[in-house]
Design an enzyme around this catalytic site. Structure first.
Site, PDB file in Angstrom:
ATOM      1  N   CYS A   1     -39.614  48.106  28.179  1.00  0.00           N
ATOM      2  CA  CYS A   1     -40.244  48.573  26.942  1.00  0.00           C
ATOM      3  C   CYS A   1     -39.926  50.055  26.813  1.00  0.00           C
ATOM      4  CB  CYS A   1     -41.740  48.281  26.910  1.00  0.00           C
ATOM      5  SG  CYS A   1     -42.730  49.214  28.086  1.00  0.00           S
ATOM      6  N   HIS A   2     -40.784  50.816  26.165  1.00  0.00           N
ATOM      7  CA  HIS A   2     -40.510  52.239  25.969  1.00  0.00           C
ATOM      8  C   HIS A   2     -40.711  53.033  27.265  1.00  0.00           C
ATOM      9  CE1 HIS A   2     -39.803  55.843  23.654  1.00  0.00           C
ATOM     10  NE2 HIS A   2     -40.897  56.376  24.171  1.00  0.00           N
TER      11      HIS A   2
END
Length: 103
Positions: free
Chosen positions: A59-60
């Site tokens: 993810c981020h």
């Protein structure tokens, strides 16, 4: 739940990477060849993932991917969270694409 650094995941030949970020995030910066399923759609799209190989989740910065990896493990997948997400991937100098250009 297991976690690995971006460099260690990048070193895995043929690694299957699941990107659970939202489409707008993916459009800004992404890794070529990932399976892209936003976290909110993971339950309904789980059949798109291979069950016979480790799935590395991105993810981020690592929060959503940790949730996704835990869920996948509970469903019988061999899932590994990528520590630090795409931010750490970028910091490690690994290949990625930014809005249509190589990073």
């Amino acid at each position: 739940m297991r976690s690995m650094s971006p460099a260690d995941v990048h070193a895995v030949d043929g690694a299957v990477i699941l990107d659970v970020r939202e489409p707008r995030e993916h459009e800004r910066a992404h890794i070529e060849g990932t399976i892209d399923i936003p976290l909110g759609e993971l339950v309904s799209r789980i059949d798109e993932l291979p069950r016979d190989i480790t799935v590395y989740v991105l993810c981020h910065v690592g929060g959503r991917s940790a949730q996704a990896a835990q869920y996948l493990e509970a469903q019988g997948f061999d899932a590994v969270n990528i520590d630090g997400g795409i931010v750490e991937w970028h910091r490690a100098g690994l290949p990625w694409t930014l809005a249509g250009s190589e990073g």
